[in-house]
Design an enzyme around this catalytic site. Sequence first.
Site, PDB file in Angstrom:
ATOM      1  N   LYS A 103      32.666  13.305   0.627  1.00 62.84           N
ATOM      2  CA  LYS A 103      33.630  12.192   0.851  1.00 62.84           C
ATOM      3  C   LYS A 103      32.983  11.302  -0.358  1.00 62.84           C
ATOM      4  O   LYS A 103      33.928  11.198  -1.437  1.00 62.84           O
ATOM      5  CB  LYS A 103      34.033  11.390   2.398  1.00 62.84           C
ATOM      6  CG  LYS A 103      35.313  10.839   1.980  1.00 62.84           C
ATOM      7  CD  LYS A 103      35.112   9.419   3.329  1.00 62.84           C
ATOM      8  CE  LYS A 103      34.960  10.776   4.687  1.00 62.84           C
ATOM      9  NZ  LYS A 103      35.819  10.862   5.552  1.00 62.84           N
ATOM     10  N   LYS A 115      26.406   8.637   9.650  1.00 62.95           N
ATOM     11  CA  LYS A 115      27.274   8.199  10.108  1.00 62.95           C
ATOM     12  C   LYS A 115      26.699   7.338  11.753  1.00 62.95           C
ATOM     13  O   LYS A 115      25.920   8.450  12.203  1.00 62.95           O
ATOM     14  CB  LYS A 115      28.096   8.941  11.129  1.00 62.95           C
ATOM     15  CG  LYS A 115      29.647   8.480  11.897  1.00 62.95           C
ATOM     16  CD  LYS A 115      30.485   8.236  10.915  1.00 62.95           C
ATOM     17  CE  LYS A 115      32.182   7.927  11.166  1.00 62.95           C
ATOM     18  NZ  LYS A 115      32.912   7.966   9.681  1.00 62.95           N
ATOM     19  N   ASP A 155      34.944   2.015  12.516  1.00 63.25           N
ATOM     20  CA  ASP A 155      35.446   3.619  12.687  1.00 63.25           C
ATOM     21  C   ASP A 155      36.185   3.455  13.967  1.00 63.25           C
ATOM     22  O   ASP A 155      36.170   2.594  14.152  1.00 63.25           O
ATOM     23  CB  ASP A 155      34.309   5.068  12.793  1.00 63.25           C
ATOM     24  CG  ASP A 155      35.043   6.435  13.052  1.00 63.25           C
ATOM     25  OD1 ASP A 155      35.026   6.226  11.173  1.00 63.25           O
ATOM     26  OD2 ASP A 155      34.906   6.565  13.824  1.00 63.25           O
ATOM     27  N   THR A 199      41.221   2.373   4.076  1.00 61.78           N
ATOM     28  CA  THR A 199      41.540   4.059   4.033  1.00 61.78           C
ATOM     29  C   THR A 199      42.931   4.432   4.453  1.00 61.78           C
ATOM     30  O   THR A 199      43.574   5.504   3.603  1.00 61.78           O
ATOM     31  CB  THR A 199      40.932   4.122   6.039  1.00 61.78           C
ATOM     32  OG1 THR A 199      40.043   3.469   5.891  1.00 61.78           O
ATOM     33  CG2 THR A 199      41.178   5.638   6.568  1.00 61.78           C
ATOM     34  N   ASN A 230      43.586   1.274  12.304  1.00 57.61           N
ATOM     35  CA  ASN A 230      43.198   0.729  11.603  1.00 57.61           C
ATOM     36  C   ASN A 230      44.012   1.844  10.100  1.00 57.61           C
ATOM     37  O   ASN A 230      44.777   1.627   9.692  1.00 57.61           O
ATOM     38  CB  ASN A 230      42.124   0.547  10.891  1.00 57.61           C
ATOM     39  CG  ASN A 230      41.849   0.192   9.172  1.00 57.61           C
ATOM     40  OD1 ASN A 230      41.476   1.005   9.087  1.00 57.61           O
ATOM     41  ND2 ASN A 230      41.857  -0.903   9.848  1.00 57.61           N
ATOM     42  N   SER A 357      34.474   0.244   0.975  1.00 56.65           N
ATOM     43  CA  SER A 357      33.242  -0.234   1.594  1.00 56.65           C
ATOM     44  C   SER A 357      32.013  -0.281   0.856  1.00 56.65           C
ATOM     45  O   SER A 357      30.827  -1.226   0.083  1.00 56.65           O
ATOM     46  CB  SER A 357      32.957   1.242   2.538  1.00 56.65           C
ATOM     47  OG  SER A 357      33.562   0.310   3.739  1.00 56.65           O
TER      48      SER A 357
HETATM   49  P1  NAD Z   1      41.189   2.680  14.963  1.00 53.33           P
HETATM   50  O1  NAD Z   1      40.424   2.799  16.674  1.00 53.33           O
HETATM   51  O2  NAD Z   1      41.422   1.412  14.754  1.00 53.33           O
HETATM   52  O3  NAD Z   1      42.278   3.202  15.797  1.00 53.33           O
HETATM   53  C1  NAD Z   1      42.196   4.755  16.476  1.00 53.33           C
HETATM   54  C2  NAD Z   1      43.848   5.155  17.253  1.00 53.33           C
HETATM   55  O4  NAD Z   1      43.845   6.273  18.005  1.00 53.33           O
HETATM   56  C3  NAD Z   1      44.407   3.941  18.492  1.00 53.33           C
HETATM   57  O5  NAD Z   1      45.278   3.553  18.206  1.00 53.33           O
HETATM   58  C4  NAD Z   1      44.245   4.490  19.033  1.00 53.33           C
HETATM   59  O6  NAD Z   1      45.321   4.501  20.269  1.00 53.33           O
HETATM   60  C5  NAD Z   1      44.281   6.495  19.253  1.00 53.33           C
HETATM   61  N1  NAD Z   1      43.800   7.183  19.892  1.00 53.33           N
HETATM   62  C6  NAD Z   1      42.527   7.948  20.410  1.00 53.33           C
HETATM   63  N2  NAD Z   1      42.830   8.926  21.036  1.00 53.33           N
HETATM   64  C7  NAD Z   1      43.584   9.823  20.588  1.00 53.33           C
HETATM   65  C8  NAD Z   1      44.233  10.892  21.305  1.00 53.33           C
HETATM   66  N3  NAD Z   1      43.666  11.508  21.949  1.00 53.33           N
HETATM   67  N4  NAD Z   1      45.559  10.874  20.427  1.00 53.33           N
HETATM   68  C9  NAD Z   1      46.596   9.991  20.282  1.00 53.33           C
HETATM   69  N5  NAD Z   1      45.637   8.158  19.621  1.00 53.33           N
HETATM   70  C10 NAD Z   1      44.575   8.477  19.872  1.00 53.33           C
HETATM   71  O7  NAD Z   1      40.139   4.013  14.524  1.00 53.33           O
HETATM   72  P2  NAD Z   1      40.449   3.728  12.740  1.00 53.33           P
HETATM   73  O8  NAD Z   1      39.507   3.522  12.339  1.00 53.33           O
HETATM   74  O9  NAD Z   1      41.630   3.904  12.845  1.00 53.33           O
HETATM   75  O10 NAD Z   1      40.240   6.046  12.729  1.00 53.33           O
HETATM   76  C11 NAD Z   1      40.927   6.827  13.290  1.00 53.33           C
HETATM   77  C12 NAD Z   1      40.958   8.024  12.030  1.00 53.33           C
HETATM   78  O11 NAD Z   1      40.512   7.892  10.933  1.00 53.33           O
HETATM   79  C13 NAD Z   1      39.573   8.564  12.624  1.00 53.33           C
HETATM   80  O12 NAD Z   1      39.490   9.658  12.528  1.00 53.33           O
HETATM   81  C14 NAD Z   1      38.095   7.794  11.850  1.00 53.33           C
HETATM   82  O13 NAD Z   1      37.109   8.821  11.706  1.00 53.33           O
HETATM   83  C15 NAD Z   1      38.814   8.045  10.734  1.00 53.33           C
HETATM   84  N6  NAD Z   1      38.980   6.890   9.732  1.00 53.33           N
HETATM   85  C16 NAD Z   1      38.563   6.032   9.466  1.00 53.33           C
HETATM   86  C17 NAD Z   1      38.353   4.990   8.297  1.00 53.33           C
HETATM   87  C18 NAD Z   1      38.209   2.858   8.646  1.00 53.33           C
HETATM   88  O14 NAD Z   1      37.713   2.862   7.631  1.00 53.33           O
HETATM   89  N7  NAD Z   1      38.683   2.646  10.254  1.00 53.33           N
HETATM   90  C19 NAD Z   1      37.766   5.844   7.404  1.00 53.33           C
HETATM   91  C20 NAD Z   1      37.812   6.765   7.548  1.00 53.33           C
HETATM   92  C21 NAD Z   1      38.484   7.573   8.365  1.00 53.33           C
END
Ligand code: NAD
Length: 423
Positions: A103, A115, A155, A199, A230, A357
Amino acid sequence: MSGTPTTAPAQEHLNPFEIVQKQIDEAAGRLQLPQHVIDILKKPKRVLSVSFPVKMDDGSVQVFEGYRSQHNDAIGPGKGGIRFHPDVTLDEVKALSMWMSFKCGVVGLPYGGGKGGVICDPRKLSKGELERVSRGFMEAIADFIGPDKDIPAPDVYTTPEIMGWMMDTYSRLKGVNTPGIITGKPLILGGSKGRNEATAQGCVYTVLAALKELEISPVGATVAVQGFGNAGRIAARLLAEQGCRIVAVSDSKGGLYQAEGLDLPKVFALKDHSKLADYGAPYVITNAELLELEVDILIPAALENVITGANAGNVRAKIIAEAANGPTTPEADKILQEMGVLVIPDILANAGGVTVSYFEWVQNLAQFYWTEEEVRERLSQRMHASYDAVRALSREHRTDLRTAAFMISIKRISEAMSARGWI
Ligand code: NAD
């Protein structure tokens, strides 16, 4: 598996570490790289496994386990989030650190991949317990990371507040205020403006570029978002601001679908104060159903392996923008490509988070802070340039965007390894 009838459907491998290795093989094969270079890329350079005790509110002591993986530091220090989730595994953390390297390569950041993950369910911890787990994990990995070595971030189920606690623990251990040890911090502790939305914002830039390419107007384009944290929640809001119709959203407990468009302020309020299902029984759907809705844009924004060989054929979206890491398996990729679905791969679609970031880290090191407009402008420029570069390479090599994105990164990392004399 000897004795298994040959007619039985082949079991798809869903181990994220094996999946990323397959993706590397695919892209490196097209670059015709020597095998030893591929061998270096297919494994993390260093992995730390820790366990640490935490005093729980009831007086008991619970031992938690966690990991930190650093994939490749030829270009720069490791960078990548920390996940708190009951299903965290070492292989998942290794894979996620590898996706981080690629990435950072796609968007041209001076980082390698890192990670971390802790096996825990933060939804079952009190705030005090969550703080002690966060500080305990940071203490356990403190000697392994550093602002010039490996820089964590948020994350799944980790937040700016947790980043603040972790920064404080690291700074106390080292005796020096060190905001550059972690990103995604609260603004008052050196967080960057625009990081919280980054993101999703980056993902939206790639979606808008894809819509333009397919000559679909964002106004009225239909969107389904899986995961309402997020990445997913903010993507839904930002796309609605562009005129898109958000017809479905979900969280870990299930989803909602309303063909004429969901009442988003109501959905946000329910998510904050009760549960999505209180929107009304006729609108409740499962996470599996959400993925198969007929929409213009599908945004998986939760966890890995949700679009697999088993359900890819039922996907009816025109564009899939992977806000989540690793939502699509290689088998699903093949099916989607044959169906003509435009998949914007995770290492491009969600690179806005690590990009801001990086901006945060730069601001921390310089102790000089940017305006929100400066952050947004620089993010937009980088995301659009990266999308265009990936698209152009995919056309040149007649390949999907994922392979093209991996090719750009792998080439960059290989050049750095060569310049350092490693290969
Ligand atoms: P988060 O904790 O803010 O939100 C996660 C969401 O996913 C929550 O609403 C939760 O209820 C939901 N969830 C969990 N298990 C689930 C399931 N089995 N089915 C459906 N929904 C489910 O996390 P985030 O930061 O939004 O991360 C989500 C994805 O984005 C991850 O794959 C993470 O690696 C990726 N990501 C996040 C960032 C970041 O800056 N936060 C950056 C790049 C990628």
